[in-house]
Design a protein around this motif. Structure first.
Motif, PDB file in Angstrom:
ATOM      1  N   VAL A  50       0.859  -1.188   0.000  1.00 46.10           N
ATOM      2  CA  VAL A  50       0.000   0.000   0.000  1.00 46.10           C
ATOM      3  C   VAL A  50       0.893   1.235   0.000  1.00 46.10           C
ATOM      4  N   LEU A  51       0.926   1.920  -1.130  1.00 48.39           N
ATOM      5  CA  LEU A  51       1.719   3.134  -1.265  1.00 48.39           C
ATOM      6  C   LEU A  51       0.813   4.365  -1.148  1.00 48.39           C
ATOM      7  N   VAL A  81       6.874  13.660  -2.865  1.00 52.41           N
ATOM      8  CA  VAL A  81       6.913  12.488  -3.743  1.00 52.41           C
ATOM      9  C   VAL A  81       8.287  11.840  -3.596  1.00 52.41           C
ATOM     10  N   HIS A  82       8.280  10.563  -3.301  1.00 47.81           N
ATOM     11  CA  HIS A  82       9.527   9.860  -2.994  1.00 47.81           C
ATOM     12  C   HIS A  82       9.669   8.642  -3.890  1.00 47.81           C
ATOM     13  N   ALA A 122       9.221   2.176  -7.635  1.00 49.64           N
ATOM     14  CA  ALA A 122       7.935   2.700  -7.167  1.00 49.64           C
ATOM     15  C   ALA A 122       8.118   4.150  -6.744  1.00 49.64           C
ATOM     16  N   THR A 123       7.032   4.884  -6.740  1.00 46.54           N
ATOM     17  CA  THR A 123       7.022   6.230  -6.165  1.00 46.54           C
ATOM     18  C   THR A 123       5.862   6.304  -5.186  1.00 46.54           C
ATOM     19  N   THR A 124       6.021   7.127  -4.175  1.00 44.37           N
ATOM     20  CA  THR A 124       4.976   7.246  -3.166  1.00 44.37           C
ATOM     21  C   THR A 124       5.014   8.620  -2.531  1.00 44.37           C
ATOM     22  N   GLN A 125       3.890   9.038  -2.035  1.00 48.98           N
ATOM     23  CA  GLN A 125       3.828  10.239  -1.211  1.00 48.98           C
ATOM     24  C   GLN A 125       4.327   9.906   0.194  1.00 48.98           C
ATOM     25  N   LEU A 126       5.074  10.803   0.782  1.00 49.22           N
ATOM     26  CA  LEU A 126       5.520  10.644   2.157  1.00 49.22           C
ATOM     27  C   LEU A 126       4.629  11.445   3.109  1.00 49.22           C
ATOM     28  N   CYS A 127       4.573  10.996   4.342  1.00 56.47           N
ATOM     29  CA  CYS A 127       3.802  11.690   5.374  1.00 56.47           C
ATOM     30  C   CYS A 127       4.430  13.044   5.711  1.00 56.47           C
ATOM     31  N   SER A 132      12.356   3.393   7.571  1.00 55.53           N
ATOM     32  CA  SER A 132      13.161   4.230   6.691  1.00 55.53           C
ATOM     33  C   SER A 132      12.466   4.405   5.357  1.00 55.53           C
ATOM     34  N   GLU A 133      12.477   5.631   4.854  1.00 56.57           N
ATOM     35  CA  GLU A 133      11.875   5.892   3.553  1.00 56.57           C
ATOM     36  C   GLU A 133      12.654   5.236   2.416  1.00 56.57           C
TER      37      GLU A 133
END
Length: 503
Positions: free
Chosen positions: A23-24, A48-49, A61-66, A204-205
């Motif tokens: 779940v990204l 965006v990471h 993959a790319t994902t939004q960080l908190c 860790s991100e």
């Protein structure tokens, strides 16, 4: 753990799992995955990471960080869950811990695949990581049910009794590193849950893929909402966690530079703190050591996980009488290490985890050239896709060298010789760090006597770097504060209460 053949673990499987199971763009808060929705175009750009395959350097993959907004929601959820969770029975908590382990066993193939894809680890190392994490959850499930609610403390005075019990510290902020995802998470999370604490966890991100499966597992076992919250985020999130007024304890594993900042941030509200930081551990090869066996132990202590271990025995101390023979054999062994793609079953050492880490290692290679160090083997990065460095050994390194003093966190070994045990002990202790140490000798009693004189928290004698959940982990000096694993690891999340009453 289920029997898994290397052919069961492929890059195609891992990439499919990224699409179907991980779940990204979401945080696990109060028992649910909550979408991370940027509040502005600027937020969207900044958070965006990208996640990379270290064996190829490709984005997987790319994902939004908190952001810190999510921290507040997660800490509040943990705070709301604390009163009920802290009053659950030890058998209830043990049942949840065993259920986590059961789910990890069922999904071990997937967890291994995601770990190899995201960290670059060879398959066998990733298998050990998953196995170690499972063992940790089971260990604390077993340990907590054995802890008595009340224990009587023997006292000499007559007329009164002294009883002792334990209470959970409270809401815990857990920050784990990228080098052993799932493993260091289990060290902190299993003991915190066993103690009755609630948790906000920041993986860790860099290595989110295997870590985020934990949220699915917690939902599958029906862990009460808010007990564990998972925030994929960068430094901003860690800072917000460690300084949050509702957080009672901070546990951090990572670099010394960040650890000092965490310690300062945790001072707000006088939080309990555990820090597991750097290492520059020594491995001592006495004159009576079996050279072939010593070489195997040396290689395991520095080239496992491409040297990305706080416990890496990166300072080699060799008795002068056997140094020439040992170096020759060690060079032969190192030349035979197969460096390659983690998904290749033949690979014994994979890439560094990131471009940044590779650049760090290359910087030390350049320092070695400037210092004119004797390079026995290696000293270069590989001219290929991905983040690969050669297994590297320098000999006749002076203690004033930057490579001798500083934690490199890569496959780089520095070595010198000694004349006697006293000199070896002095060299081993000549470091700002004091996490671990290895001694190779045919005389176990002498080795044990050396242990008493060397400042470190964990030792191996004639053994590879096996870590057992029963053995407390942590060091002295700048290697950190407190202990993880073992009974000490449980105590790190508890406060004792004492009661005096009439006899």
């Amino acid at each position: 753990m289920n029997t898994i053949e290397p052919n069961d673990i492929t890059r195609d499987l891992a990439k499919q799992l990224v699409k179907t199971k991980v779940v990204l763009n979401a945080a696990y808060i109060d028992g649910n995955w909550e979408a991370i929705v940027p509040s502005s175009t600027i937020d969207n750009k900044n958070n965006v990471h990208s996640l990379y395959d270290p064996s190829s350097g490709e984005v997987i993959a790319t994902t939004q960080l908190c952001t810190k907004v999510h921290v507040d929601a997660a800490v509040n959820a943990a705070s709301r869950a604390l009163p009920l969770w802290s009053q659950t029975t030890v058998s209830e908590r043990a049942s949840y811990l065993n259920s986590i382990a059961d789910e990890m066993e069922q999904q071990c193939r997937e967890l291994i695949a995601l770990s190899v894809l995201n960290t670059g680890k060879p398959i066998e190392e990733a298998k050990m990581d998953v196995s170690d994490a499972i063992a940790c959850y089971r260990y604390y499930a077993n340990l907590i049910v054995k802890q008595e609610t009340w224990s009587e403390v023997s006292i000499l005075e007559s007329g009164v009794r002294l009883l002792k019990t334990y209470a959970p510290i409270g809401v815990c902020a857990l920050i784990v590193p990228w080098n052993f995802p799932m493993v260091t998470t289990s060290w902190k999370l299993a003991s915190a849950l066993a103690a009755g604490c609630t948790v906000v966890l920041k993986p860790s991100e860099v290595t989110l893929l295997p870590e985020l499966i934990l949220g699915n597992i917690l939902s599958a076992i029906g862990l009460p909402k808010g007990v564990v919250n998972i925030l994929p985020g960068a430094a901003e999130v860690g800072t917000a966690m460690t300084s949050h007024i509702l957080v009672d304890k901070v546990s951090f594993t990572g670099s010394n530079g960040v650890g000092e900042k965490v310690m300062s941030q945790a001072a707000k509200g006088v939080k309990d703190i555990s820090l597991e930081l750097g290492g520059k551990s020594a491995i001592i090869i006495r004159a009576d050591a079996d050279i072939a066996a010593a070489c195997e132990i040396i290689i395991g202590g520095i080239f496992t996980n491409a040297g990305q271990m706080c416990s890496a025995t990166s300072r080699l101390l060799v008795h002068q009488d056997i140094a020439e023979s040992l170096y020759q054999k060690l060079k032969e062994y190192t030349q035979n290490i197969h460096v390659g793609d983690g998904f290749d079953p033949m690979t014994q050492m994979g890439p560094l985890v990131s471009q940044q880490q590779l650049q760090q290692i290359e910087r030390y290679f350049n320092i070695a050239i400037e210092e004119d160090l004797d390079c026995l083997i290696g000293g270069t990065v590989l001219d290929r896709s991905g983040y690969f460095a050669c297994p590297t050994i320098y000999t006749s390194v002076t203690t004033s060298s930057g490579l001798w003093q500083e934690e490199i966190f890569g496959p780089v070994l520095v070595s010198t010789t000694f004349k006697n045990d006293d000199e070896a002990i002095k060299l081993a202790n000549d470091s700002l760090f004091a996490l671990a140490s290895t001694i190779v000798s045919s005389d176990e009693q002498v080795a044990l006597e050396m242990v008493l004189q060397i400042k470190a928290g964990h030792f191996w004698i004639n053994e590879q770097q096996i870590l057992l959940p029963q053995a407390g982990w942590g060091g002295f000096k700048q290697s950190g504060i407190g202990r993880e694993l073992g009974a000490d690891g449980l105590s790190a999340y508890q406060k004792s209460k004492h009661v005096i009453l009439p006899d």
